[in-house]
Design an enzyme around this catalytic site. Structure first.
Site, mmCIF file in Angstrom:
data_model
loop_
_atom_site.group_PDB
_atom_site.id
_atom_site.type_symbol
_atom_site.label_atom_id
_atom_site.label_comp_id
_atom_site.label_asym_id
_atom_site.label_seq_id
_atom_site.Cartn_x
_atom_site.Cartn_y
_atom_site.Cartn_z
ATOM 1 C CB VAL A 1 -4.766 9.004 9.372
ATOM 2 C CG1 VAL A 1 -3.453 9.461 8.794
ATOM 3 C CG2 VAL A 1 -4.501 8.146 10.345
ATOM 4 C CB VAL B 1 -2.269 -7.778 -0.994
ATOM 5 C CG1 VAL B 1 -1.101 -6.817 -0.878
ATOM 6 C CG2 VAL B 1 -3.573 -6.976 -0.264
ATOM 7 C CG ASN C 1 -0.092 1.044 4.646
ATOM 8 O OD1 ASN C 1 -0.532 1.735 5.616
ATOM 9 N ND2 ASN C 1 -0.170 1.484 3.749
ATOM 10 N N GLY D 1 0.960 -1.191 0.100
ATOM 11 C CA GLY D 1 0.043 0.050 -0.080
ATOM 12 C C GLY D 1 0.955 1.376 -0.118
ATOM 13 N N GLY E 1 -1.153 7.515 1.099
ATOM 14 C CA GLY E 1 -1.500 7.892 2.580
ATOM 15 C C GLY E 1 -0.229 7.202 3.456
ATOM 16 C CE1 TYR F 1 -10.613 -0.438 8.011
ATOM 17 C CE2 TYR F 1 -11.327 0.775 9.740
ATOM 18 C CZ TYR F 1 -10.432 0.241 8.648
ATOM 19 O OH TYR F 1 -9.038 0.735 8.820
HETATM 20 P P1 NDP Z 1 -4.990 5.189 1.512
HETATM 21 O O1 NDP Z 1 -6.471 4.740 0.836
HETATM 22 O O2 NDP Z 1 -4.606 6.571 1.363
HETATM 23 O O3 NDP Z 1 -3.820 4.028 1.027
HETATM 24 C C1 NDP Z 1 -4.154 2.657 1.129
HETATM 25 C C2 NDP Z 1 -3.074 1.903 0.248
HETATM 26 O O4 NDP Z 1 -3.583 0.442 0.200
HETATM 27 C C3 NDP Z 1 -2.946 2.171 -1.030
HETATM 28 O O5 NDP Z 1 -1.614 2.542 -1.327
HETATM 29 C C4 NDP Z 1 -3.643 1.335 -1.992
HETATM 30 O O6 NDP Z 1 -3.030 1.512 -2.984
HETATM 31 C C5 NDP Z 1 -3.467 0.004 -1.040
HETATM 32 N N1 NDP Z 1 -4.233 -1.190 -1.428
HETATM 33 C C6 NDP Z 1 -5.360 -1.286 -1.085
HETATM 34 N N2 NDP Z 1 -6.018 -2.222 -1.692
HETATM 35 C C7 NDP Z 1 -4.848 -3.034 -1.916
HETATM 36 C C8 NDP Z 1 -4.667 -4.072 -2.597
HETATM 37 N N3 NDP Z 1 -6.048 -5.036 -2.806
HETATM 38 N N4 NDP Z 1 -3.554 -4.723 -2.806
HETATM 39 C C9 NDP Z 1 -2.510 -3.880 -2.812
HETATM 40 N N5 NDP Z 1 -2.629 -2.719 -2.278
HETATM 41 C C10 NDP Z 1 -3.780 -2.208 -1.878
HETATM 42 O O7 NDP Z 1 -5.332 4.843 3.258
HETATM 43 P P2 NDP Z 1 -4.655 5.036 4.319
HETATM 44 O O8 NDP Z 1 -2.955 5.071 4.111
HETATM 45 O O9 NDP Z 1 -5.058 5.744 5.346
HETATM 46 O O10 NDP Z 1 -4.650 3.685 4.816
HETATM 47 C C11 NDP Z 1 -3.520 2.534 5.254
HETATM 48 C C12 NDP Z 1 -3.455 1.365 6.565
HETATM 49 O O11 NDP Z 1 -4.064 2.300 7.423
HETATM 50 C C13 NDP Z 1 -4.904 0.789 6.057
HETATM 51 O O12 NDP Z 1 -4.705 -0.643 6.517
HETATM 52 C C14 NDP Z 1 -6.098 1.348 6.763
HETATM 53 O O13 NDP Z 1 -7.091 0.519 7.249
HETATM 54 C C15 NDP Z 1 -5.307 1.745 8.235
HETATM 55 N N6 NDP Z 1 -5.901 2.773 9.084
HETATM 56 C C16 NDP Z 1 -6.113 4.057 8.311
HETATM 57 C C17 NDP Z 1 -6.731 5.276 9.116
HETATM 58 C C18 NDP Z 1 -7.214 6.409 8.481
HETATM 59 O O14 NDP Z 1 -7.830 7.066 9.258
HETATM 60 N N7 NDP Z 1 -6.720 6.780 7.259
HETATM 61 C C19 NDP Z 1 -6.785 4.729 10.513
HETATM 62 C C20 NDP Z 1 -6.588 3.652 11.070
HETATM 63 C C21 NDP Z 1 -5.995 2.803 10.445
HETATM 64 P P3 NDP Z 1 -3.787 1.011 -4.646
HETATM 65 O O15 NDP Z 1 -4.893 1.442 -4.449
HETATM 66 O O16 NDP Z 1 -2.662 1.658 -5.435
HETATM 67 O O17 NDP Z 1 -3.352 -0.571 -4.767
HETATM 68 C C1 8X3 Z 2 -9.620 4.046 10.194
HETATM 69 C C2 8X3 Z 2 -10.207 5.043 11.467
HETATM 70 O O1 8X3 Z 2 -12.201 5.170 12.966
HETATM 71 O O2 8X3 Z 2 -12.574 5.576 10.530
HETATM 72 O O3 8X3 Z 2 -9.295 2.734 10.705
HETATM 73 O O4 8X3 Z 2 -12.371 3.453 11.536
HETATM 74 S S1 8X3 Z 2 -11.961 4.721 11.559
#
Ligand code: NDP
Ligand code: 8X3
Length: 253
Positions: A186, A61, A87, A9, A13, A153
């Site tokens: 975030v 993935v 991630n 990922g 982000g 989720y």
């Molecule tokens: P983004 O949507 O900005 O980034 C998500 C990343 O995951 C992208 O690079 C996307 O790349 C990749 N991704 C999604 N599905 C796949 C797949 N099937 N195969 C490979 N890569 C994949 O979100 P965040 O940076 O916020 O999220 C990153 C992690 O942090 C996640 O696990 C999320 O659940 C977690 N998280 C986020 C929070 C938030 O508030 N933002 C809070 C808590 C946890 P591409 O589309 O190019 O494949």
């Molecule tokens: C992402 C944070 O609170 O939107 O994991 O589920 S929340």
């Protein structure tokens, strides 16, 4: 010799911010996601700005065969992964359980749980071979406490929480560290993905308070990764100052 980190990922982000931070620390990087163009742009930028080496792998993935085949196709020297950042993940939809879209459920379970496991299986085996390594799993406060309409989720992130504990036990004899990073809100592309491109709705999630940035979480990951060899950070929960938990957020009206 430079260390190696493999980040899933990496195109957006938290994954992208972690890639930049680790490149600043001179890690060579294996960058993984589905969007090839973004991967290539990031790779070029990191090589030019920080003089590191990179490998990019366009990979969904969720596809176990591809995960095994594409990861095992790396040159041996790239399999000496010091840090795995699990991630890649997403949320889709925010509906009560009786109205949930089962396709959305499949995508979340397949990505956040099964895809996370497929990558972990391959890379942890490399780490076991070398009797060293550090796995950093992106959980969430949604994996500590369920919230209204978060159902599936949240369940996937509870699974990450449980599997982080399980990995810590299974990998203990091999001196492999496991850290779970559990962020609150975030501001990334996360909400745009959750609401399927509805930018207005996504923006509202972060209105009236200052959310965390991807950089804040990359900093936390770096803190865990940069501890001395004998120290493992097991679990971190990080929220914006305006967020007490999944359902108490102080917004300025
Ligand atoms: P983004 O949507 O900005 O980034 C998500 C990343 O995951 C992208 O690079 C996307 O790349 C990749 N991704 C999604 N599905 C796949 C797949 N099937 N195969 C490979 N890569 C994949 O979100 P965040 O940076 O916020 O999220 C990153 C992690 O942090 C996640 O696990 C999320 O659940 C977690 N998280 C986020 C929070 C938030 O508030 N933002 C809070 C808590 C946890 P591409 O589309 O190019 O494949
Ligand atoms: C992402 C944070 O609170 O939107 O994991 O589920 S929340």
């Amino acid at each position: 010799m430079s260390k190696i980190a493999l980040i899933t990922g990496a195109t957006s982000g938290i994954g992208e911010a972690s890639a930049i931070l680790l490149a600043q620390q001179k890690y060579n990087l294996v960058l993984i996601a589905r969007r090839t163009e973004r991967l290539e742009q990031l790779s070029q930028r990191l090589k030019t700005e920080y003089g590191i080496e990179t490998q990019t792998i366009t990979l969904d993935v969720r596809n176990n065969e591809d995960v095994q085949q594409k990861l095992e196709a790396l040159w041996e020297n790239w399999k000496a992964v010091d840090v795995l950042i699990n991630n890649a993940g997403l949320s889709q939809g925010l509906d009560p359980i009786d109205k949930g879209n089962t396709d959305d459920w499949d995508v979340m379970i397949d990505t956040n749980v099964k895809g996370f496991l497929y990558v972990t299986k391959v890379v942890s085996a490399w780490m076991v071979r070398r009797q060293q390594g550090h796995i950093v799993n992106l959980g969430s406060i949604a994996g500590k406490e369920t919230y209204l309409n978060g159902n599936v989720y949240c369940a996937t992130k509870y699974a990450v929480d449980s599997l982080s504990q399980a990995m810590r036990i299974d990998l203990l004899p091999h001196r492999i560290k496991v850290t779970a990073i559990n962020p609150g809100a975030v501001e990334t592309e996360f909400s745009e993905v959750r609401f399927k491109g509805d930018e207005e709705r996504a923006k509202k999630v972060y209105e009236g308070y200052e959310p965390l940035t991807a950089q804040d979480i990359a900093d936390a990951i770096w803190y865990a990764v940069s501890r001395p060899l004998n120290v493992n950070i097991n679990d971190m929960v990080i929220t914006p100052i305006a967020q007490a938990n999944t359902s108490h957020l102080l917004r300025k009206s």
